[in-house]
Design a protein around this motif. Structure first.
Motif, short mmCIF file in Angstrom:
data_model
loop_
_atom_site.label_atom_id
_atom_site.label_comp_id
_atom_site.label_asym_id
_atom_site.label_seq_id
_atom_site.Cartn_x
_atom_site.Cartn_y
_atom_site.Cartn_z
N ASP A 114 34.25 45.57 43.67
CA ASP A 114 34.12 44.20 44.17
C ASP A 114 35.07 43.89 45.32
OD1 ASP A 114 33.21 41.33 43.94
OD2 ASP A 114 35.36 41.08 43.56
N LYS A 115 36.17 44.61 45.39
CA LYS A 115 37.16 44.33 46.44
C LYS A 115 36.75 44.89 47.80
CE LYS A 115 39.40 42.59 43.08
NZ LYS A 115 38.41 42.77 42.04
N SER A 116 35.69 45.69 47.83
CA SER A 116 35.22 46.29 49.08
C SER A 116 34.43 45.28 49.90
CB SER A 116 34.33 47.50 48.77
OG SER A 116 33.70 47.94 49.94
N PRO A 117 34.68 45.22 51.21
CA PRO A 117 33.93 44.28 52.05
C PRO A 117 32.48 44.72 52.28
CG PRO A 117 35.43 45.58 53.39
CD PRO A 117 35.70 45.94 51.95
N ASN A 118 32.14 45.93 51.91
CA ASN A 118 30.79 46.46 52.16
C ASN A 118 29.80 46.19 51.02
OD1 ASN A 118 31.75 47.52 54.57
ND2 ASN A 118 32.44 49.37 53.54
#
Length: 159
Positions: A67-71
């Motif tokens: 979830d912390k990934s911007p993608n």
């Protein structure tokens, strides 16, 4: 109808709107380690299994990390939205099964709650990051704590 069970299905459903698998993983864990919580419906008995409890915890942990990934696509897109809604339906149905209620009612409550919470949490998170200097990843971590901690709290309160 016991309103406590309705509230539990509603809250666990909403928490599924924050994180797809957290409420399911916590519920499955509770089913494994609390003899007073047992699924009555044969189609939902897999939630009682050690294998599902472990798998759901691993997947929930992965979801929190990813979830912390911007993608990652927005949760309100069809894939994320349907997963969260189905997860809400599952936990709602399970709570109703545990309490010998009609599982379709629990599923409807959980799914509706998850759907609403998905949109509410998405737009709230966007608004907070837009109007403050709090990074999106920090808001995501707060959501993680709410999803896991809230699931534990509601199940502890329902015992």
């Amino acid at each position: 109808m016991n309103s406590e069970h309705t509230k539990t299905a509603l809250v666990l459903g909403a928490l599924s709107g924050l994180r797809t698998l957290s409420a399911t993983a916590v519920l499955s864990h509770y089913l494994r380690y609390n003899s007073n919580l047992k699924i009555k419906n044969r189609r939902l008995k897999f939630l009682n299994s050690a294998g599902f409890a472990l798998l759901s915890k691993l997947l929930a942990t992965g979801e929190i990390a990813i979830d912390k990934s911007p993608n990652i696509p927005d949760r309100v897109r069809p894939g994320g939205l349907s997963g969260r809604t189905l997860s809400g339906a599952l936990v709602g149905a399970a709570i109703y099964s545990i309490n010998k209620r009609r599982i379709w009612k629990g599923a409807l409550i959980g799914a509706t709650s998850a759907l609403a919470a998905t949109f509410l949490s998405f737009y709230t998170r966007k608004q907070i990051t837009r109007n403050t200097r709090i990074p999106d990843q920090v808001i995501g971590t707060v959501e993680d704590v709410i999803a896991v901690g809230g699931s534990v709290a509601v199940l502890e309160g329902d015992r």
